[in-house]
Write a protein that holds these residues in place. Structure first.
Motif, PDB file in Angstrom:
ATOM      1  N   ARG A   1       0.817  -1.222   0.000  1.00 54.08           N
ATOM      2  CA  ARG A   1       0.000   0.000   0.000  1.00 54.08           C
ATOM      3  C   ARG A   1       0.842   1.259   0.000  1.00 54.08           C
ATOM      4  O   ARG A   1       0.392   2.318  -0.442  1.00 54.08           O
TER       5      ARG A   1
ATOM      6  N   SER B   1       1.089   2.684  -3.407  1.00 53.63           N
ATOM      7  CA  SER B   1      -0.122   3.092  -4.120  1.00 53.63           C
ATOM      8  C   SER B   1      -0.060   4.582  -4.459  1.00 53.63           C
ATOM      9  O   SER B   1       0.329   5.394  -3.640  1.00 53.63           O
TER      10      SER B   1
ATOM     11  N   ASN C   1      -2.726   6.464  -6.312  1.00 56.78           N
ATOM     12  CA  ASN C   1      -3.961   6.905  -6.939  1.00 56.78           C
ATOM     13  C   ASN C   1      -4.380   8.232  -6.315  1.00 56.78           C
ATOM     14  O   ASN C   1      -4.706   8.287  -5.134  1.00 56.78           O
TER      15      ASN C   1
ATOM     16  N   GLU D   1      -6.124   6.629  -1.318  1.00 58.71           N
ATOM     17  CA  GLU D   1      -5.317   5.644  -2.033  1.00 58.71           C
ATOM     18  C   GLU D   1      -3.965   6.184  -2.450  1.00 58.71           C
ATOM     19  O   GLU D   1      -3.349   5.671  -3.379  1.00 58.71           O
TER      20      GLU D   1
ATOM     21  N   ASN E   1      -4.445   3.534   7.757  1.00 54.56           N
ATOM     22  CA  ASN E   1      -4.847   4.411   6.660  1.00 54.56           C
ATOM     23  C   ASN E   1      -5.860   5.472   7.071  1.00 54.56           C
ATOM     24  O   ASN E   1      -6.608   5.975   6.243  1.00 54.56           O
TER      25      ASN E   1
END
Lengths: 905, 305
Positions: free
Chosen positions: A567, A570, A572, A582, A590
């Motif tokens: 993660r 990531s 995004n 994200e 998170n």
């Protein structure tokens, strides 16, 4: 960190930088965000473009001040007076968010009768032991009042004289606007503008944010400055809401990671306290019962609310975190029978913080040092004492990109007349840069971002992970046949990070470094696995205290929840509401905005639609919204704990600050900070002024290190009447190893300078662009004079006060050299985190240069490969740009001949 | 035949690239934080040498000027009221005896306007003028307008004559001490051809430097000025987005808060050819004088006696 930890439960920035764009008012104080965090500052500017006032309160008019709607100059070190004035204003004019304060803070909690505050004790709090200079004379004197039934006493009407709200109100009564102007040197109008702008832009419909950085932390009262901001944001109802919160802007790209994992002597990964060398911590059971108790010999403060480990709140899970950590480190060797190898952990018997260790080096009791990515010879407070300490070592291993001041002091320090007299043996192992290795950075918003290796490092340069990994392998080989008990920790350490083969670089070539460890395996260990089948864990909720889980850092758990699902990698950028869930991975789990339960009212509905973030969904019976709820997802708002409930079950459905045992934000901190449950203004240790608020002049718990190299001015010393502060410039980075070997940065800011007002310059005969000398009890430096109207004399306590400012970027190693500002800073440490006071000290200035000193010369040859020759032993794809391979002929060679002859490189 | 081909080859030109919509810069100085990322990104992308390490004393600007080796330059202008002696001004609000009651005194006066002074920052660059005098002055054809309507120096043609240096009213171009040729901002022609944005625009953290089609930038900039006026920043205006009486529009225009000369830009840039009007007249007169003198000298015998 303790300032935020004591106020809310976790010692980290409470939101993310992008959230500043959602703010209706931003107060930047103790921070030069535009210069030190220019990329993050874009979000503050977006808020400004939406109409939010940007306020900058700071002794130094910087590029941040240039972008602010309102700049207020204050005296360095007077921040608590200013913030206390804001608290007083908010309470006196009824601007606090009543529903929020009543339900989400400990305002209604009644404090024990033994408590006495600064207004009663002339600046001290109850329980001060003057022989040890600590608050350990009356444990429990700051604690909650507990009724016979075992329940904490409260008064929801907020009128009981010992309820927290009334205590806070009484404490800050003397911080009137007039007092603020008197102590800080600002005008009444400026202060009132700030107070009114903050108040108007907070409440149900609007939120304001506070941003701070080392301008607050590097004070003897730094932790209390942050506590004061915590009180303001709780009173205004800004915590846990979009555009609110407190952004602690940390000073390095991954220093958040350095405290999470950590490199601090008194913490284990995930802010688990390091065990102490006390009987209570002799066994794992003992430690787990008392581990989080701040009432022990070395973490003394009034005990406050609990005497045992908290049974309520998320820290009740300490056994799961600790045992999983031990399983990660010692693997199969850690079993229930041997306390999971708890006995292998070193137990603290004193202060081993960095500066205390430097003192030991200076005194000769520490012989060797691994210095990795740090430059104390120029970057630490009282840099001369640090250099003297380094000169006293037997050996030192330095890992860095360039031979900086700490690596080459033995020949490059102008004060070293004969290198043969230096006994220190220095091993310089060149390091790889960020793009030359895999890994993560954890930035100030708790965000883990993975970076991929793009090129091989040149020559012998290797990553720090490579070094540590191979050092560990060699140590394990060395001790593998030992049967001694004390060597068991090395033998039993899990160390399985070998990569399956060399990495493949983005250009398709295989890396030529075949023995680089696999960093993803390290990250996976940090994330956690089930021990039985090595399955990766999805988060810290899966941790157990029976040895069936292993986790290297519980707050990072969830970053690698499945194979190939990193993660941290990531990228995004899609928005969900107001968050970017994200992009990278934010701890914990998170959650981007911490304490986001507080964005909804006690019934689970957002305080306002405009500021909604998470809310209770009755149909699905869970919390939902734009962020991962920082709360038990299934716990309804109306949940009330049964008597005797433990852990998270002991917290109600409207208790957002889940790390605290009462689930509330602390206006009054019964424990967690060593110098008082409430912030009180004390003068910096070196100050031209008497404390106008209390008889106690300075922080009574601060620690001094008397030494001929660490002399201090006496309060109101007539020889040192000018206040000095230090700061950064955008163009350089800290003491220079990462910037003063780069021509493109050096030409932007080539010389050390001091900023002062034309009024002061006129008085001392200092010319703009000329040379000047700054003198403190630690020594003198010379620098160019930047005489500018950005620096103004202030009227403090009725008299004209001058301040000067010094950038901290120069030293004697690099393409540009200059005086070391840190030579002037004393070593005085705050009691909570051993942070030094670099932002407020006293000095004198005069025109001219220093006499009879040797001056540093810029070092070119030792630090740069000359001209354009390729670096040996390094393939072409790892060469710095522009280097030709040997054997290239033709007109390129001719052009380069010309270039070599020119003066400019 | 090969010899013939070699003779003819320099005169055969391939078709120039097809024209694209004009691209350029809009630099909004109200968003500039003076970080100089643009300077460093430009130097790094183009591998330009540094210009030496000299403390200028001119605020935080040690770059001083655009040149062959510096194609982005951040200007710093400190505008602070001079102190009135030692003491600061007295408080704006008289000190009351009782705590302030916001209902009974006007904070609007406090909340609007300030005499705290300001620090202007702006990133200067080659203007890529729509009608560039440097391009007109270049005798070798090194300076051209490329397909993006940017002004570009072809380094392999430039002979270092320096005519462009004199022609530029903004002082953008100089000749490099390393190779003697003129160099300037290419508007990252190489990056544009690969559909990337220029390095400085990419690096700018606050989007002060905006890159895009000129039409779009002009519309955006006009809206920005309107918005700033609405927010009470009446000083904001655009420099070079439209042609003036004396000069063409600029391919890199700016939003400024004070007179151009405060930032080191010409208040009214003019085409340098205008300065030559007198020279042409004198040259014409001189030519006439020579013709008369020559006629007299050669046919003098026939005319005079």
């Amino acid at each position: 960190m303790p300032g935020l930890g004591a106020s809310f439960g976790r010692g980290a920035a409470t939101s993310f930088q992008g959230d500043l764009a959602n703010s209706d008012c931003i107060l930047i104080m103790g921070s030069n965000m535009a210069e030190a965090h220019p990329v993050g500052f874009r979000w503050a500017l977006k808020a400004r473009e939406r109409g939010a006032p940007l306020i900058h309160v700071d002794p130094h008019f910087s590029r941040t001040s240039a972008m602010a709607d309102l700049y207020v100059a204050i005296r360095a070190g007077s921040d608590i007076a200013f913030l206390g004035g804001l608290i007083n204003y908010i309470i006196a004019h009824d601007r606090w968010f009543k529903d929020y304060v009543l339900h989400y803070t400990n305002a209604s909690t009644i404090i024990t009768e033994e408590y006495a505050g600064a207004e009663q004790l002339d600046g001290l709090f109850a329980g001060f032991d003057s022989s040890s200079s600590r608050y350990e004379a009356a444990p429990g004197a700051w604690g909650y009042s507990v009724e016979g039934s075992g329940q904490v006493a409260t008064d929801p009407t907020l009128e009981h004289p010992r309820c927290v709200f009334q205590i806070v109100k009484r404490h800050f009564e003397r911080y009137t606007p007039e007092m603020v102007a008197w102590v800080c040197g600002c005008t009444l109008g400026e202060f009132l503008r700030v107070a009114e702008l903050l108040s108007r832009n907070s409440g149900r419909e609007r939120t304001g944010a506070i941003v701070y950085a080392l301008g607050w932390t590097q004070h003897s009262t730094g932790v209390q400055m942050i506590r004061a901001a915590g009180i303001i944001q709780l009173l205004l109802g800004n915590m846990g809401r979009p555009g609110g919160g407190i952004m602690a802007m940390r000073g390095h790209c991954s220093i958040q990671g350095s405290t999470d994992i950590p490199t601090l002597y008194d913490l284990l990964p995930g802010y688990i306290p390091q065990p102490l060398a006390v009987p209570a911590h002799a066994s794992l059971t003992g430690y787990l019962e008392h581990g989080h108790d701040y009432n022990s010999a070395y973490h003394s403060s009034a005990a406050g609310f609990w005497r045992e480990a908290p049974t309520a709140g998320y820290w009740a899970n300490l056994p799961k975190f600790m045992i999983s950590l031990l399983k990660a480190w010692y693997g199969e060797a850690a079993t229930a029978d041997n306390d999971y190898c708890y006995g292998y952990l070193p137990k603290l018997d004193g202060d081993y913080s960095q500066l205390a260790t430097v003192i030991r080096m200076y005194e000769g009791t520490v012989k060797g040092l691994f210095l990795i990515g740090q430059n104390p010879a120029a970057g630490a407070p009282n840099a001369e004492l640090n250099r003297a300490a380094l000169r006293n070592l037997d050996w030192m291993v330095v890992r860095d990109w360039f031979e900086h001041e700490s690596a080459n002091f033995w020949y490059a320090d102008p004060r070293v007349t004969d290198p043969r007299q230096i006994k220190t043996e220095i091993f310089f192992l060149p390091a790889a840069a960020m793009a030359e290795k895999d890994g993560t950075l954890t930035n100030t918003e708790r965000l883990l971002q993975w970076h991929d290796k793009a090129v091989d490092p040149p020559g012998d340069c290797r990553s720090d992970a490579w070094f540590m990994y191979h050092l560990g392998l060699r140590l394990k080989r060395l001790y593998q046949d030992s049967t001694l008990e004390r060597d068991a920790p090395i033998r039993d350490l899990t160390w399985d990070y070998a990569a399956e083969g060399p990495a493949i670089l983005p250009d398709g070539n295989a890396s030529r470094i075949v023995d680089e460890p696999d960093i993803e395996r390290v990250l996976q260990e940090i994330n956690g696995r089930r021990t039985v089948d090595r399955e990766l864990l999805k988060g810290f909720a899966e941790l157990k205290d029976d040895g069936s889980t292993a986790c290297g850092c519980w707050i990072y758990s969830g970053v690698f929840p499945a194979d190939r699902d990193n993660r941290a990698r990531s990228r995004n950028p899609a928005l969900r509401g107001s968050t970017y869930p994200e992009w990278g991975f934010a701890w914990p789990n998170n959650r981007r905005v911490m304490y986001n339960r507080a964005s909804a009212d006690p019934d689970g509905r957002p305080w306002s639609e405009r500021k909604r973030l998470v809310w209770w969904d009755d149909a699905e019976a869970k919390w939902t919204g734009f962020d991962v709820p920082d709360f038990d997802v299934g716990k309804p708002p109306g949940y009330r704990p049964a008597p005797g409930a433990r852990g998270m079950d002991a917290l109600a459905g409207d208790a957002p600050f889940i790390m605290h045992p009462d689930g509330r934000g602390w206006l009054f901190a019964p424990n967690g900070v060593k110098d008082g449950p409430l912030p009180a203004h004390y003068e910096p240790r070196e100050s031209p002024f008497a404390n106008a608020l209390y008889k106690t002049q300075t922080n009574p718990t601060l620690r001094e290190f008397p030494s001929p190299l660490n002399q201090l001015a006496i309060p109101r010393d007539p020889d040192f009447p000018i206040i000095a502060t230090t700061y950064r410039l955008t163009e350089h980075y800290l003491s220079g190893p990462m910037s003063r070997f780069n021509s493109w940065l050096n030409e932007l800011q080539p010389e050390m300078f001091v900023e002062l007002s034309p009024e002061l310059a006129g008085q001392r005969g200092i010319e703009h662009g000329g040379w000047m000398v700054v003198t403190t009890p630690r020594g003198e430096i010379e620098a160019r004079a930047m005489v500018t109207h950005r620096v103004k004399p202030l009227t403090v306590a009725g008299q004209t006060t001058h301040q000067i400012g010094l950038p901290i970027h120069w030293g004697y190693a690099g393409e540009t050299v200059g005086a070391i500002a840190n030579d002037l800073i004393p070593i005085i440490l705050d009691p909570n985190v051993s942070m030094h006071e670099a932002k407020a000290f006293t000095c004198e200035v005069r025109a001219g240069k220093l006499n009879n000193i040797r001056r540093a010369k810029p070092i070119y040859a030792a630090t740069r490969a000359h001209g354009d020759e390729p670096i040996p032993d390094t393939p072409s794809y790892a060469q710095p740009e522009g280097r030709q391979q040997p054997g290239q002929i033709g007109r390129f060679r001719l052009v380069r001949l010309f270039r070599r002859r020119s003066k400019v490189t | 035949m090969i010899a013939l081909a070699k003779l003819i080859y320099p005169f055969r030109r391939p078709a120039p690239p097809a024209a694209k919509p004009p691209m350029g810069f809009f630099t909004d100085s109200t968003l500039c934080i003076g970080c100089k990322a643009c300077e460093v990104a430009c130097k790094q992308w183009n591998q330009l040498p540094s210009d030496g390490f000299e403390f200028s004393g001119d605020s935080y600007d040690n770059t001083k000027t655009l040149s062959a080796t510096t194609w982005r330059h951040v200007v710093f202008v400190e505008q602070f009221p001079a102190g009135d002696g030692i003491a600061r001004k007295p408080p704006v609000v008289p000190v009351p005896e009782t705590p302030i009651d916001p209902e009974t005194f006007s904070l609007d006066a406090l909340l609007s306007g300030s005499d705290q002074g300001r620090w202007l920052m702006m990133s200067d660059v080659c203007k890529h003028c729509s009608a560039a005098p440097c391009e007109a002055a270049c005798p070798t054809g090194a300076l051209v307008f490329n397909e993006f309507s940017n002004v570009y120096i072809q380094n392999d043609i430039c002979n270092g004559c320096g005519y462009c240096v004199a022609a530029c009213p903004f002082g953008v171009i100089t000749r490099s001490p390393h190779d003697g040729h003129a160099h300037k901002c290419t508007l990252c022609y190489d990056r544009q051809r690969d559909e990337l944005i220029p390095a400085c625009a990419k690096a700018c953290p606050t989007e002060s430097i905006q890159f895009g089609p000129m039409e779009e930038l002009r519309v955006r900039a006009a809206k920005r000025v309107d918005e700033l006026h609405r927010r009470g920043i009446a000083d904001a205006y655009l420099y070079g987005d439209q042609p003036s009486a004396t000069y063409s529009a600029l391919g890199a225009f700016s939003l400024l808060l004070d007179k151009p000369s405060v930032y080191g830009l010409p208040d009214e840039p003019a085409m340098p050819q205008r300065n030559l009007g007198g020279d042409y007249a004198i040259a014409a007169l001189g030519a006439l004088a020579w013709i008369i003198a020559a006629t007299v000298a050669l046919a003098g015998n026939a005319i005079l006696w």
